[in-house]
Scaffold this active site. Structure first.
Site, mmCIF file in Angstrom:
data_model
loop_
_atom_site.group_PDB
_atom_site.id
_atom_site.type_symbol
_atom_site.label_atom_id
_atom_site.label_comp_id
_atom_site.label_asym_id
_atom_site.label_seq_id
_atom_site.Cartn_x
_atom_site.Cartn_y
_atom_site.Cartn_z
ATOM 1 N N SER A 87 -3.624 -2.412 -0.076
ATOM 2 C CA SER A 87 -2.542 -2.320 -1.054
ATOM 3 C C SER A 87 -1.565 -3.472 -0.900
ATOM 4 O O SER A 87 -1.283 -3.909 0.217
ATOM 5 C CB SER A 87 -1.788 -0.998 -0.870
ATOM 6 O OG SER A 87 -0.557 -1.019 -1.578
ATOM 7 N N TYR A 109 -0.099 -5.952 -7.661
ATOM 8 C CA TYR A 109 0.769 -5.681 -8.811
ATOM 9 C C TYR A 109 1.311 -7.041 -9.222
ATOM 10 O O TYR A 109 2.156 -7.595 -8.509
ATOM 11 C CB TYR A 109 1.946 -4.787 -8.414
ATOM 12 C CG TYR A 109 1.616 -3.338 -8.123
ATOM 13 C CD1 TYR A 109 1.232 -2.462 -9.134
ATOM 14 C CD2 TYR A 109 1.726 -2.825 -6.833
ATOM 15 C CE1 TYR A 109 0.955 -1.123 -8.866
ATOM 16 C CE2 TYR A 109 1.461 -1.491 -6.554
ATOM 17 C CZ TYR A 109 1.081 -0.646 -7.581
ATOM 18 O OH TYR A 109 0.813 0.666 -7.311
ATOM 19 N N THR A 135 -3.825 -3.841 -10.516
ATOM 20 C CA THR A 135 -3.457 -2.506 -10.991
ATOM 21 C C THR A 135 -2.669 -2.633 -12.282
ATOM 22 O O THR A 135 -1.634 -3.302 -12.333
ATOM 23 C CB THR A 135 -2.651 -1.767 -9.905
ATOM 24 O OG1 THR A 135 -3.461 -1.673 -8.742
ATOM 25 C CG2 THR A 135 -2.268 -0.371 -10.366
ATOM 26 N N LYS A 199 -7.731 -2.201 -12.406
ATOM 27 C CA LYS A 199 -7.678 -0.811 -11.928
ATOM 28 C C LYS A 199 -6.669 -0.026 -12.754
ATOM 29 O O LYS A 199 -5.507 -0.419 -12.848
ATOM 30 C CB LYS A 199 -7.245 -0.792 -10.456
ATOM 31 C CG LYS A 199 -7.012 0.601 -9.894
ATOM 32 C CD LYS A 199 -6.742 0.549 -8.401
ATOM 33 C CE LYS A 199 -6.518 1.910 -7.782
ATOM 34 N NZ LYS A 199 -5.152 2.410 -7.962
ATOM 35 N N HIS A 223 -4.448 6.554 -11.138
ATOM 36 C CA HIS A 223 -3.565 6.342 -9.986
ATOM 37 C C HIS A 223 -3.390 7.651 -9.203
ATOM 38 O O HIS A 223 -2.325 7.941 -8.658
ATOM 39 C CB HIS A 223 -2.203 5.828 -10.477
ATOM 40 C CG HIS A 223 -1.506 4.876 -9.548
ATOM 41 N ND1 HIS A 223 -1.375 3.537 -9.803
ATOM 42 C CD2 HIS A 223 -0.894 5.072 -8.351
ATOM 43 C CE1 HIS A 223 -0.694 2.959 -8.820
ATOM 44 N NE2 HIS A 223 -0.401 3.870 -7.914
ATOM 45 N N ILE A 257 -11.961 12.773 -5.807
ATOM 46 C CA ILE A 257 -13.271 12.826 -5.149
ATOM 47 C C ILE A 257 -13.087 13.305 -3.712
ATOM 48 O O ILE A 257 -12.411 12.659 -2.918
ATOM 49 C CB ILE A 257 -13.956 11.441 -5.216
ATOM 50 C CG1 ILE A 257 -14.323 11.143 -6.672
ATOM 51 C CG2 ILE A 257 -15.194 11.395 -4.303
ATOM 52 C CD1 ILE A 257 -14.658 9.711 -6.954
HETATM 53 C C1 LIG Z 1 0.096 7.660 -1.236
HETATM 54 C C2 LIG Z 1 -0.595 6.839 -2.273
HETATM 55 C C3 LIG Z 1 -0.266 5.505 -2.422
HETATM 56 C C4 LIG Z 1 -0.904 4.730 -3.377
HETATM 57 N N1 LIG Z 1 -0.605 3.418 -3.447
HETATM 58 C C5 LIG Z 1 -1.251 2.635 -4.338
HETATM 59 C C6 LIG Z 1 -1.011 1.244 -4.385
HETATM 60 O O1 LIG Z 1 -0.222 0.708 -3.614
HETATM 61 N N2 LIG Z 1 -1.666 0.522 -5.319
HETATM 62 C C7 LIG Z 1 -2.572 1.076 -6.184
HETATM 63 O O2 LIG Z 1 -3.150 0.379 -7.011
HETATM 64 N N3 LIG Z 1 -2.853 2.398 -6.136
HETATM 65 C C8 LIG Z 1 -2.207 3.174 -5.232
HETATM 66 N N4 LIG Z 1 -2.522 4.500 -5.177
HETATM 67 C C9 LIG Z 1 -3.573 5.057 -6.041
HETATM 68 C C10 LIG Z 1 -4.953 5.001 -5.348
HETATM 69 O O3 LIG Z 1 -5.423 3.685 -5.283
HETATM 70 C C11 LIG Z 1 -6.018 5.816 -6.085
HETATM 71 O O4 LIG Z 1 -6.031 5.445 -7.448
HETATM 72 C C12 LIG Z 1 -5.833 7.339 -5.986
HETATM 73 O O5 LIG Z 1 -5.274 7.697 -4.740
HETATM 74 C C13 LIG Z 1 -7.173 8.025 -6.160
HETATM 75 O O6 LIG Z 1 -7.041 9.396 -6.157
HETATM 76 P P1 LIG Z 1 -7.341 10.336 -4.863
HETATM 77 O O7 LIG Z 1 -6.136 10.175 -3.960
HETATM 78 O O8 LIG Z 1 -7.442 11.687 -5.481
HETATM 79 O O9 LIG Z 1 -8.610 9.867 -4.218
HETATM 80 C C14 LIG Z 1 -1.884 5.300 -4.215
HETATM 81 C C15 LIG Z 1 -2.226 6.643 -4.055
HETATM 82 C C16 LIG Z 1 -1.610 7.410 -3.096
HETATM 83 C C17 LIG Z 1 -2.015 8.856 -2.941
HETATM 84 C C1 LIG Z 2 5.727 0.064 -4.306
HETATM 85 C C2 LIG Z 2 4.765 1.077 -3.775
HETATM 86 C C3 LIG Z 2 3.736 1.444 -4.773
HETATM 87 C C4 LIG Z 2 2.837 2.474 -4.206
HETATM 88 C C5 LIG Z 2 2.013 3.155 -5.204
HETATM 89 O O1 LIG Z 2 1.361 2.567 -6.005
HETATM 90 C C6 LIG Z 2 1.982 4.580 -5.202
HETATM 91 O O2 LIG Z 2 2.756 5.165 -4.449
HETATM 92 O O3 LIG Z 2 1.215 5.160 -5.941
#
Ligand SMILES: Cc1cc2nc3c(=O)[nH]c(=O)nc-3n(C[C@H](O)[C@H](O)[C@H](O)COP(=O)(O)O)c2cc1C
Ligand SMILES: CCCCC(=O)C(=O)O
Length: 327
Positions: A87, A109, A135, A199, A223, A257
């Site tokens: 990330s 981002y 993203t 994404k 997300h 998943i």
């Molecule tokens: C705590 C957390 C932080 C995340 N941070 C990011 C991130 O920094 N960038 C991003 O593109 N997606 C972020 N996501 C989304 C994940 O990449 C992903 O799309 C999502 O967690 C998939 O669903 P799942 O948790 O049910 O497997 C985050 C998700 C979670 C739960």
């Molecule tokens: C600036 C942090 C972004 C993290 C993120 O994408 C999320 O928490 O889903």
């Protein structure tokens, strides 16, 4: 507060729950007497061979989950033979994460400051990241009610988004940019030769635009229900996206998943690979690098077992006719 940050979603968390509920409604229609023998789950993406089609989704702030941070996740993913997507909001420098494991991809981002964005991309590339995941579901930040209730606004003292440091060493905040359009992705193309994946695609028209704009891969994602509450479940969005892309570039999916049977259904409905977010965070919190490795290996073994029972030797043999909607 931090557990809620990891687990939570936007709004009423309809989409967060919906991602999981959608898999509950789907059933596998197995084939028999297919003489699969040993299954072969090896998967190649952009020239990198992986031992499984299950990848690690980009998630922020791993030092809040475990003192090993993103480096521990990278070590676990490497041991399981798969890619970790780092990330942009990682709490350790990408160089240190790369030293602990690999292969890595880097999630971006795109920032309003184009020169800074380019510098981050160059840094990830120099650290050895093999693809860039852009993203696009976050023109503004999702409204996460758990975080609002808990007043979770900042990382604790001593933690920072280490890959957001500029030339002066100052850490910038990760900005969401509502002016982002396809033109800016075209500019990224000029900055890097790495494969570019988008994404956060849910609408087939956007999947078509991604291919037309020369993107190298599409990730069907909402997300993890953290951005637009009420958005369609990803497994419901996947078939139309996969059909539109028509195998021109790899299609990946994430969201909800939790079991090998979920992976099987996603592959059957048109995904080339899947990513998991929260399962990895939970495993990291519980068991560090080893926990991550074991969780990923469990998912892969579970997929292998389900494929044996459904009569498929390779992921490519999983086709939409193997999935039905439960009555
Ligand atoms: C705590 C957390 C932080 C995340 N941070 C990011 C991130 O920094 N960038 C991003 O593109 N997606 C972020 N996501 C989304 C994940 O990449 C992903 O799309 C999502 O967690 C998939 O669903 P799942 O948790 O049910 O497997 C985050 C998700 C979670 C739960
Ligand atoms: C600036 C942090 C972004 C993290 C993120 O994408 C999320 O928490 O889903």
């Amino acid at each position: 507060m931090h557990a809620d940050f990891f687990a939570g979603g936007a709004g009423e968390e309809r989409t967060l729950r919906g991602n999981l509920a959608a898999y509950d409604r789907l059933r596998i229609v197995p084939r028999v007497l297919r003489a699969t023998g040993e299954r072969d789950l090896r998967t190649t993406l952009f020239g990198t061979g992986l031992s499984t089609p299950v990848l690690v989704a980009p998630t922020a702030f791993h030092l809040l989950a475990h003192p090993g941070g993103e480096a521990a996740t990278a070590e676990g993913a490497a041991a399981a033979g798969t890619v970790m997507v780092v990330s942009m909001a990682a709490t350790q420098p990408v160089e240190a994460i790369a030293a602990a494991g690999g292969p890595l991809w880097f999630q971006l981002y795109p920032q309003p400051d184009l020169a800074f964005t380019a510098a981050v991309v160059k840094r990830a590339e120099a650290a050895g990241c093999r693809a860039l995941v852009v993203t696009v579901d976050s023109p503004v930040f999702g409204r996460r009610e758990r975080d609002l209730r808990n007043r979770f606004t900042d990382l604790p003292d001593g933690l920072a988004c280490e890959n957001m440091r500029d030339a002066t060493g100052r850490v910038r905040t990760v900005e969401m940019d509502a002016t982002l359009g396809w033109d800016r992705l075209a500019r990224l193309r000029e900055v890097t030769g790495l494969p570019l994946l988008v994404k956060g695609i849910l609408h087939p028209a956007d999947a078509r635009l991604a291919v037309e704009h020369g993107m190298d891969g599409v990730i069907v994602s909402n997300h993890g229900g953290r951005q637009l509450d009420g958005a369609i479940a990803t497994i419901d969005a996947l078939p139309a996206v996969a059909e539109t892309v028509g195998r021109r570039v790899p299609v990946l999916v994430d969201g909800g998943i939790r079991r090998g049977t979920d992976v099987l259904i996603a592959l059957a409905l048109g995904a080339d690979a899947v990513l998991v977010g929260r399962p990895v965070l939970e495993a990291l919190a519980a068991g560090g690098a080893r926990g991550v490795q074991r969780r990923l290996e469990r998912l892969t073994a579970d997929l292998d077992h389900a494929m044996a029972l459904a009569g498929a030797k390779r992921p490519a043999e999983l086709t939409p006719d193997l999935v039905a909607v439960a009555g």
